[in-house]
Design an enzyme around this catalytic site. Structure first.
Site, short mmCIF file in Angstrom:
data_model
loop_
_atom_site.label_atom_id
_atom_site.label_comp_id
_atom_site.label_asym_id
_atom_site.label_seq_id
_atom_site.Cartn_x
_atom_site.Cartn_y
_atom_site.Cartn_z
N ARG A 8 0.67 -0.91 -0.07
CA ARG A 8 0.12 0.12 0.09
C ARG A 8 0.56 1.04 0.54
NH1 ARG A 8 -3.89 -1.14 4.84
NH2 ARG A 8 -4.79 1.35 3.96
N HIS A 9 0.29 2.05 -0.11
CA HIS A 9 1.03 3.84 -0.44
C HIS A 9 1.33 4.48 1.18
CE1 HIS A 9 -2.72 5.28 1.66
NE2 HIS A 9 -3.24 4.53 0.32
N ASN A 15 -6.14 8.63 5.86
CA ASN A 15 -5.46 7.57 6.86
C ASN A 15 -5.60 7.92 8.22
OD1 ASN A 15 -2.91 5.88 4.81
ND2 ASN A 15 -5.82 5.37 4.88
N ARG A 74 -1.24 9.73 -3.64
CA ARG A 74 -0.55 8.89 -2.41
C ARG A 74 -0.01 8.09 -3.07
NH1 ARG A 74 -6.50 8.20 -2.41
NH2 ARG A 74 -7.06 6.72 -1.80
N GLU A 112 -7.82 2.75 -6.42
CA GLU A 112 -8.71 2.55 -4.88
C GLU A 112 -10.45 1.87 -5.38
OE1 GLU A 112 -8.50 0.86 -3.46
OE2 GLU A 112 -9.02 0.94 -1.07
N HIS A 178 -3.31 0.07 -3.38
CA HIS A 178 -4.38 0.02 -2.18
C HIS A 178 -4.74 -0.54 -1.74
CE1 HIS A 178 -4.71 5.06 -3.45
NE2 HIS A 178 -4.29 3.88 -4.50
O1 F6P Z 1 -9.11 4.03 4.66
C1 F6P Z 1 -8.06 3.47 3.30
C2 F6P Z 1 -9.37 2.69 2.14
O2 F6P Z 1 -8.10 2.42 0.79
C3 F6P Z 1 -10.12 3.28 1.49
O3 F6P Z 1 -9.57 4.60 0.91
C4 F6P Z 1 -10.61 2.47 0.78
O4 F6P Z 1 -11.95 2.44 0.75
C5 F6P Z 1 -11.07 1.22 2.27
O5 F6P Z 1 -9.76 1.30 2.29
C6 F6P Z 1 -10.97 -0.33 1.50
O6 F6P Z 1 -11.59 -1.25 2.73
P1 F6P Z 1 -13.14 -1.79 3.28
O7 F6P Z 1 -13.13 -1.90 1.41
O8 F6P Z 1 -12.49 -3.15 4.28
O9 F6P Z 1 -13.91 0.01 3.63
#
Ligand code: F6P
Length: 226
Positions: A8-9, A15, A74, A112, A178
């Site tokens: 990941r970044h 975050n 990022r 992402e 991501h």
């Molecule tokens: O929180 C970081 C992130 O990469 C968000 O941008 C993304 O929506 C999420 O994690 C994905 O994780 P989850 O599907 O568990 O919400």
């Protein structure tokens, strides 16, 4: 054997605030990870020992590799310190050779999972503003699609050509991506059931090394920072 590296970044501003999606830059801690990643890339991925056929002399020289990021700030900032210049090595007999290290490429299908109208919100805000959406996602995280956004299934489909390209690439591939994206790629290469994919743990500050073998991948994780 060919090897994949997934990370990941580094920590982003979002975050830190607990917000999802967006296009924020890195925090100072995120930048520190970027520097450590460049160091790791150099020593673990981007070098190899070769022998000059004529003189028998051996040397550690750059190893060509791919560096794929998303198009978001990022990941670009996380990859910024990784060397991607052509490096020269001159042998004792005066011969020289050139290697290109880490050919960088920003790829939109690594962006992402897009959270649509929830982009930029915290999970708590989503629960308050869209309680039904929030509950539906808890029920079926794999096929839940954010309003005007994407689901993990959508992401799985858009990543398929990229995963196939990874399989065809003979050089090592380092992906700076991501959480959501890497869950799907990880599950694909480890042969996990697609229902498990949205829950795979892909922590910040770690590099996952995957080496394909006959029935899946051998996995090693490197924690570069606490
Ligand atoms: O929180 C970081 C992130 O990469 C968000 O941008 C993304 O929506 C999420 O994690 C994905 O994780 P989850 O599907 O568990 O919400």
């Amino acid at each position: 054997p060919r090897t994949f590296y997934l990370t990941r970044h580094g920590q982003s501003e979002y975050n830190l605030l607990g917000k999802i999606g967006g296009d924020s830059g890195l925090t100072p801690a995120g930048l520190e990870y970027a520097r450590r990643l460049a160091q790791f890339a150099q020593t673990h991925i981007g070098s190899q020992t070769v022998t000059n056929e004529t003189t028998g002399e051996s040397a550690t020289v750059p190893r060509p590799a791919r560096l794929w990021t998303s198009t978001l700030r990022r990941t670009l900032e996380t990859a910024q310190f990784i060397n991607h210049e052509a490096l020269q090595h001159t042998w004792d007999n005066g011969d020289s050779a050139e290697w290109l290290q880490f050919r960088p490429m920003a790829r939109r299908n690594l962006d992402e999972l897009y959270a649509g109208t929830c982009d930029g919100m915290t999970y708590k805000e989503i629960e308050q503003v869209y309680p039904e959406e929030f509950a539906r996602r808890q029920d079926d995280k794999l096929s839940y699609r954010y309003p005007r956004g994407e689901s993990y299934m959508d992401v799985t489909l858009r990543l398929e050509p990229l995963a196939q390209e990874m399989e065809r690439t003979r050089e090592p591939v380092l992906i700076v991506g991501h959480q959501g994206i890497l869950r799907i790629l990880y599950a694909y290469f480890m042969g996990l059931d697609r229902n498990e994919a949205p829950y795979v743990s892909i922590p910040l500050n770690n590099v996952i090394e995957l080496t394909p073998h006959a029935y899946g991948c051998h996995e090693k994780r490197f924690c570069l920072m606490r």
